[in-house]
Motif scaffolding. Structure first.
Motif, PDB file in Angstrom:
ATOM      1  N   LEU A  64       0.825  -1.244   0.128  1.00 22.20           N
ATOM      2  CA  LEU A  64       0.063   0.090  -0.004  1.00 22.20           C
ATOM      3  C   LEU A  64       0.772   1.196   0.003  1.00 22.20           C
ATOM      4  CD1 LEU A  64      -2.828  -1.086   2.502  1.00 22.20           C
ATOM      5  CD2 LEU A  64      -3.140  -0.536   0.095  1.00 22.20           C
ATOM      6  N   GLU A  65       1.846   1.237   0.662  1.00 22.37           N
ATOM      7  CA  GLU A  65       2.870   2.332   0.873  1.00 22.37           C
ATOM      8  C   GLU A  65       3.537   2.532  -0.521  1.00 22.37           C
ATOM      9  OE1 GLU A  65       3.252   4.723   3.030  1.00 22.37           O
ATOM     10  OE2 GLU A  65       2.670   3.641   4.907  1.00 22.37           O
ATOM     11  N   ALA A  66       4.012   1.367  -1.250  1.00 22.12           N
ATOM     12  CA  ALA A  66       4.462   1.499  -2.373  1.00 22.12           C
ATOM     13  C   ALA A  66       3.650   2.175  -3.554  1.00 22.12           C
ATOM     14  CB  ALA A  66       5.201   0.265  -2.816  1.00 22.12           C
ATOM     15  N   LEU A  67       2.400   1.549  -3.383  1.00 28.73           N
ATOM     16  CA  LEU A  67       1.163   2.089  -4.396  1.00 28.73           C
ATOM     17  C   LEU A  67       0.922   3.465  -4.224  1.00 28.73           C
ATOM     18  CD1 LEU A  67      -1.134  -1.096  -4.140  1.00 28.73           C
ATOM     19  CD2 LEU A  67       0.006  -0.265  -6.331  1.00 28.73           C
ATOM     20  N   SER A  68       1.172   3.937  -2.970  1.00 28.99           N
ATOM     21  CA  SER A  68       1.023   5.496  -2.827  1.00 28.99           C
ATOM     22  C   SER A  68       2.281   6.229  -3.144  1.00 28.99           C
ATOM     23  CB  SER A  68       0.848   5.739  -1.095  1.00 28.99           C
ATOM     24  OG  SER A  68      -0.163   4.890  -0.597  1.00 28.99           O
ATOM     25  N   ARG A  69       3.456   5.848  -2.972  1.00 31.45           N
ATOM     26  CA  ARG A  69       4.433   6.507  -3.535  1.00 31.45           C
ATOM     27  C   ARG A  69       4.273   6.454  -5.289  1.00 31.45           C
ATOM     28  NH1 ARG A  69       7.308   3.557   0.324  1.00 31.45           N
ATOM     29  NH2 ARG A  69       7.857   2.090  -1.428  1.00 31.45           N
ATOM     30  N   MET A  70       3.843   5.292  -5.762  1.00 30.35           N
ATOM     31  CA  MET A  70       3.531   5.482  -7.255  1.00 30.35           C
ATOM     32  C   MET A  70       2.520   6.309  -7.820  1.00 30.35           C
ATOM     33  SD  MET A  70       4.461   1.533  -7.533  1.00 30.35           S
ATOM     34  CE  MET A  70       3.863   1.056  -8.849  1.00 30.35           C
ATOM     35  N   GLY A  71       1.650   6.720  -6.824  1.00 28.83           N
ATOM     36  CA  GLY A  71       0.613   7.552  -7.050  1.00 28.83           C
ATOM     37  C   GLY A  71      -0.601   6.783  -7.310  1.00 28.83           C
ATOM     38  N   ASP A  81      -5.215   8.129  13.836  1.00 27.75           N
ATOM     39  CA  ASP A  81      -4.902   7.056  14.869  1.00 27.75           C
ATOM     40  C   ASP A  81      -4.208   6.082  13.741  1.00 27.75           C
ATOM     41  OD1 ASP A  81      -8.226   6.010  15.630  1.00 27.75           O
ATOM     42  OD2 ASP A  81      -7.372   6.628  13.579  1.00 27.75           O
ATOM     43  N   HIS A  82      -5.230   5.402  13.013  1.00 23.70           N
ATOM     44  CA  HIS A  82      -4.832   4.458  12.027  1.00 23.70           C
ATOM     45  C   HIS A  82      -5.073   4.635  10.305  1.00 23.70           C
ATOM     46  CE1 HIS A  82      -8.025   1.795  13.364  1.00 23.70           C
ATOM     47  NE2 HIS A  82      -8.140   1.762  11.801  1.00 23.70           N
ATOM     48  N   ALA A  83      -3.991   4.366   9.633  1.00 20.29           N
ATOM     49  CA  ALA A  83      -4.035   4.765   8.193  1.00 20.29           C
ATOM     50  C   ALA A  83      -5.191   3.984   7.293  1.00 20.29           C
ATOM     51  CB  ALA A  83      -2.696   4.541   7.537  1.00 20.29           C
ATOM     52  N   ARG A  84      -5.834   4.858   6.316  1.00 22.70           N
ATOM     53  CA  ARG A  84      -6.862   4.245   5.459  1.00 22.70           C
ATOM     54  C   ARG A  84      -6.193   4.357   4.108  1.00 22.70           C
ATOM     55  NH1 ARG A  84     -11.876   3.856   8.700  1.00 22.70           N
ATOM     56  NH2 ARG A  84     -12.757   3.479   6.779  1.00 22.70           N
ATOM     57  N   PHE A  85      -6.691   3.849   3.175  1.00 19.15           N
ATOM     58  CA  PHE A  85      -6.120   3.874   1.798  1.00 19.15           C
ATOM     59  C   PHE A  85      -7.412   4.119   0.922  1.00 19.15           C
ATOM     60  CE2 PHE A  85      -2.547   2.245   4.084  1.00 19.15           C
ATOM     61  CZ  PHE A  85      -1.479   3.137   3.471  1.00 19.15           C
ATOM     62  N   ASP A  86      -7.010   4.820  -0.059  1.00 20.83           N
ATOM     63  CA  ASP A  86      -8.105   5.169  -0.898  1.00 20.83           C
ATOM     64  C   ASP A  86      -7.644   4.817  -2.628  1.00 20.83           C
ATOM     65  OD1 ASP A  86     -10.214   6.207  -2.599  1.00 20.83           O
ATOM     66  OD2 ASP A  86     -10.155   8.094  -1.498  1.00 20.83           O
ATOM     67  N   GLY A  87      -8.426   4.105  -3.410  1.00 15.84           N
ATOM     68  CA  GLY A  87      -7.583   3.826  -4.634  1.00 15.84           C
ATOM     69  C   GLY A  87      -8.016   4.843  -5.663  1.00 15.84           C
ATOM     70  N   ASP A  88      -8.881   5.805  -5.168  1.00 14.10           N
ATOM     71  CA  ASP A  88      -9.394   6.710  -6.020  1.00 14.10           C
ATOM     72  C   ASP A  88      -8.509   8.016  -5.795  1.00 14.10           C
ATOM     73  OD1 ASP A  88     -10.445   9.053  -7.310  1.00 14.10           O
ATOM     74  OD2 ASP A  88     -12.441   8.773  -6.373  1.00 14.10           O
ATOM     75  N   THR A  89      -7.694   8.286  -6.515  1.00 10.99           N
ATOM     76  CA  THR A  89      -6.379   9.240  -6.310  1.00 10.99           C
ATOM     77  C   THR A  89      -6.957  10.567  -6.808  1.00 10.99           C
ATOM     78  OG1 THR A  89      -5.172   8.689  -8.367  1.00 10.99           O
ATOM     79  CG2 THR A  89      -4.581   7.567  -6.259  1.00 10.99           C
TER      80      THR A  89
END
Ligand SMILES: [Zn+2]
Ligand SMILES: [Zn+2]
Length: 148
Positions: A64-71, A81-89
Motif C-alpha cells: 500500500l505504501e509503495a502504491l501510494s508512492r507510485m501515485g 490513529d490508523h491509516a486508511r487507503f483510497d484507490g481513487d486518487t
C-alpha cells in the motif's frame, strides 16, 4: 471505478518503468480499487487472507505504501490513529465519522458554505489538497436516536 481498467494502468506504469509487478502487489491494488470504503491495511489483509492464507499484514502495508508512492493510492489518516487507503486518487474530499470511523467521499459543492481554498490566492506551492470534514454520520445519528 473500473477495476480491470485501473489494474491495466498499473501494469502499464510498471512495464514502462521496468518495475516488477508482483502478484501480491496486484492483488492488494485490486482489493483497494474494488473496495469503495477507504479500507485500512488490516481490512485488505483480512480479505486477501481468504485467497492467500500466507500473506502477511506487513506485506499488505508495504505494498500500500509503495502504491501510494507510485501515485496509485492515497493514504488518508482520518483521525490520525490508523491509516486508511483510497484507490481513487482524483481530487476529492472526505467525511469521517468519529463514531463508526466510516470514511465517505463528499463533494464540497453539496455542502452549503463549505470553504474550498483557492490555491492561486496562497503564496506557497500546493502539491496536494486533502480536505476532510469530521463529524457524526447519518447512520450513527439515527442509531443514537433509536437508542433513546
Ligand atoms: Zn458513523
Ligand atoms: Zn475517497
Amino acid at each position: 471505478m473500473n477495476v480491470a481498467a485501473e489494474i491495466e494502468k498499473l501494469r502499464e506504469y510498471c512495464k514502462e518503468r521496468s518495475i516488477p509487478l508482483t502478484q501480491q502487489r496486484l492483488e492488494v491494488y485490486r482489493e483497494l480499487v474494488w473496495s469503495r470504503d477507504h479500507p485500512s491495511p488490516e481490512e485488505i489483509h483480512r480479505h486477501l487472507r481468504e485467497k492467500y492464507p500466507t500473506i502477511s499484514l506487513a506485506t499488505v502495508y508495504n505494498n500500500l505504501e509503495a502504491l501510494s508512492r507510485m501515485g496509485f493510492a492515497r493514504k488518508i489518516n482520518p483521525l490520525s490513529d490508523h491509516a486508511r487507503f483510497d484507490g481513487d486518487t482524483s481530487e476529492h474530499c472526505h467525511f469521517i465519522c468519529t463514531s463508526c470511523k466510516s470514511v465517505y467521499d463528499v463533494d464540497p459543492k453539496t455542502i452549503k458554505g463549505a470553504i474550498v481554498p483557492d490555491p492561486d490566492s496562497f503564496d506557497h506551492e500546493i502539491t496536494r489538497k486533502q480536505i476532510q470534514y469530521v463529524g457524526i454520520c447519518n447512520l450513527c445519528i439515527n442509531n443514537t436516536r433509536e437508542g433513546n
